[in-house]
Scaffold this motif. Structure first.
Motif, short mmCIF file in Angstrom:
data_model
loop_
_atom_site.label_atom_id
_atom_site.label_comp_id
_atom_site.label_asym_id
_atom_site.label_seq_id
_atom_site.Cartn_x
_atom_site.Cartn_y
_atom_site.Cartn_z
N LEU A 176 38.93 37.14 59.20
CA LEU A 176 39.50 37.61 59.97
C LEU A 176 38.71 38.28 61.01
CD1 LEU A 176 42.08 39.75 57.80
CD2 LEU A 176 42.87 37.24 58.40
N ALA A 177 39.02 37.68 62.47
CA ALA A 177 38.51 38.34 63.24
C ALA A 177 39.22 39.70 64.06
CB ALA A 177 38.50 36.78 64.64
N THR A 178 38.92 40.79 63.51
CA THR A 178 39.89 41.71 63.90
C THR A 178 38.97 42.12 65.41
OG1 THR A 178 38.20 43.85 62.67
CG2 THR A 178 40.26 42.42 61.59
N GLY A 179 39.56 43.18 66.13
CA GLY A 179 38.93 43.86 67.35
C GLY A 179 37.74 44.24 67.37
N PRO A 180 37.32 44.40 66.88
CA PRO A 180 35.61 45.26 66.46
C PRO A 180 35.61 43.77 66.45
CG PRO A 180 35.76 46.69 64.98
CD PRO A 180 37.23 45.96 65.04
N VAL A 181 35.75 42.64 66.13
CA VAL A 181 34.81 40.47 66.49
C VAL A 181 35.20 40.52 67.26
CG1 VAL A 181 34.85 38.75 65.14
CG2 VAL A 181 34.80 40.71 63.71
N LEU A 182 36.47 40.86 68.13
CA LEU A 182 36.78 39.90 68.96
C LEU A 182 35.99 40.65 70.74
CD1 LEU A 182 40.65 39.08 68.78
CD2 LEU A 182 38.70 37.98 68.11
N PHE A 183 35.80 41.61 70.29
CA PHE A 183 35.03 42.79 71.11
C PHE A 183 33.97 42.36 71.16
CE2 PHE A 183 38.72 45.45 71.81
CZ PHE A 183 38.79 45.51 73.45
N ALA A 184 32.78 42.39 69.96
CA ALA A 184 31.68 41.85 70.70
C ALA A 184 31.36 40.40 70.82
CB ALA A 184 30.85 42.23 68.60
N CYS A 185 32.12 39.61 70.41
CA CYS A 185 32.35 38.20 70.65
C CYS A 185 31.98 37.48 72.26
CB CYS A 185 33.15 37.35 70.54
SG CYS A 185 32.98 35.41 70.43
N GLN A 186 32.29 39.03 72.86
CA GLN A 186 32.30 38.87 74.75
C GLN A 186 30.51 39.17 74.31
OE1 GLN A 186 34.80 38.69 77.28
NE2 GLN A 186 35.16 37.63 75.64
N GLN A 187 30.17 39.64 73.76
CA GLN A 187 28.73 40.06 74.17
C GLN A 187 28.23 39.40 73.54
OE1 GLN A 187 29.59 44.82 73.57
NE2 GLN A 187 27.09 44.29 73.85
N PHE A 188 28.21 38.32 72.13
CA PHE A 188 27.43 37.58 71.59
C PHE A 188 28.54 36.35 71.53
CE2 PHE A 188 25.91 41.93 70.35
CZ PHE A 188 24.65 41.80 70.43
#
Length: 403
Positions: A319-331
């Motif tokens: 599961l990709a939750t909020g912290p992952v989805l935001f991190a994906c913007q940087q990585f």
């Protein structure tokens, strides 16, 4: 991590600032924001809109607030020590009453169904429900009593929530919850499913006994949302803008719908004004979404012992939750891992490190603040009372909890 929690989680309380009214549609689950963003949001990708809203928050918590959970004097001028203590006045014997609703003669089925009704849960939902009931009653006719039917909604909400936990643990093959083995690990998946079904049927019988068709309709919507939310969780979106909208919709259906509709149900029972019903619904919706956002943060920042269940569990479930989805913007390299649901060896560990190196945790926390701000704005429309102010304080407790 060397520490069980990040120091910024404890640096103080958040102070809501005045803002223009946000959207009030019951079906809207996106981030609340001032009307000035409405036109821009029509052209702005959804994820960027979320980023623009969260970036409006300062990079630290403020230290003073009129709704701080450490204050004993409420805005209404009356004193009490703790919102949970205030709510528990109407919840004495909560778990005993739930066990009476189950009415099971078979020993094994009785043990399974009562397993989580041991008094060790947070009872967060029943607390909100009875506080909302009193706040609406006082607003309507200054009545300081909770009706028996309103208290029943608190029991029903906890039963629906617990049934969903039992079923979720089967779907996720979870082995621990609340610091002990899950029902499915002790009795097996097939029996666990049946135990969850039985709890849900007992909740349905209690709901029917209230005899209010409007309230029955409101709470049956919760069961539909729980199922639809689980289906949303089983899927994923390739487009990152759709992905964040998908995540927030899932969060509403799986977590916030129960709180929102339970709050609305007790407002319907205590007050005939549709405006009050909408206030109750919007408060529950926004607090519920914030609650889950913080839960998703804690999956990265807390120890297993604190949470009572394994951390990084969401990543392990794909599961990709909020912290992952935001991190994906940087990585951006995380996109491939998200689409394959972190299924390759090393994906979970790498994704966790990306999240901790990014501002994903902080951005998710700021978004939760935004939802709590909206909840406070809504509930503040009610007449001042200790219960209304306790609901304001609970919004802040949601943000600062550590388990």
């Amino acid at each position: 991590m060397a520490s069980c929690r990040w120091p910024w989680r404890r640096c103080g309380s958040w102070r809501p600032t005045a803002r223009s009214p946000g959207p009030g549609s019951p079906d809207r689950v996106g981030p609340p924001g001032p009307p000035s963003t409405a036109d821009a949001s029509a052209q702005m990708p959804y994820f960027n809109l979320v980023k623009s809203l969260t970036s409006a928050f300062p990079n630290r918590f403020h230290h003073s607030t009129s709704a701080s959970c450490c204050h004993s004097r409420t805005q209404s001028g009356e004193q009490y020590s703790d919102p949970f203590k205030l709510g528990w006045r109407d919840l004495t014997g909560l778990y005993e009453d739930i066990r009476k609703e189950l009415l099971i003669s078979t020993t094994e089925l009785k043990e399974m169904s009562e397993y989580y009704f041991d008094g060790k849960g947070k009872a967060f939902r029943p607390i909100i429900v009875v506080l909302m009931a009193r706040a609406c009653n006082i607003h309507h006719n200054n009545s300081r009593d909770v009706q028996a039917s309103q208290r029943s909604i608190a029991l029903i909400a906890e039963m629906i929530h617990t049934a969903s936990l039992v079923h979720d643990d089967v779907i996720d093959d979870a082995s621990s919850r609340r610091g002990k083995h899950t029902v499915n690990k002790i009795w097996g998946e097939k029996k666990a499913v049946l135990a969850g079904d039985l709890i849900l049927s007992a909740a349905s019988i209690a709901l029917a006994r209230i005899g209010n068709t409007t309230v029955i309709s409101i709470l049956t919507q919760v069961i539909e949302d729980l199922v639809r939310g689980e289906f949303l969780q089983l899927g994923s979106k390739e487009n990152e803008t759709e992905r964040f909208a998908h995540y927030l919709e899932k969060t509403f259906k799986k977590t916030a719908s129960l709180i929102a509709n339970s709050c609305k149900a007790v407002s319907v029972l205590g007050c005939p004004d549709p405006v009050v019903h909408e206030i109750a619904y919007q408060y529950g919706k926004n607090v519920g979404i914030a609650f889950q956002l913080i839960d998703d943060v804690l999956d990265f920042t807390s120890c297993s012992d604190q949470m009572g269940k394994p951390t990084s569990a969401d990543l392990k479930l794909g599961l990709a939750t909020g912290p992952v989805l935001f991190a994906c913007q940087q990585f951006p390299e995380m996109n491939a891992m998200i689409m394959r649901r972190f299924s390759l060896p090393g994906d979970v560990d790498r994704a966790r490190q990306y999240v901790l190196q990014s501002d994903g945790v902080q951005q998710t926390t700021y978004l939760a603040q935004r939802y709590c701000h909206e909840a406070i704005r809504e509930i503040s429309k009610l007449r001042p009372s200790p219960e209304r102010d306790a609901l304001i304080q609970l919004s802040e407790i949601v943000l600062t909890r550590e388990k």
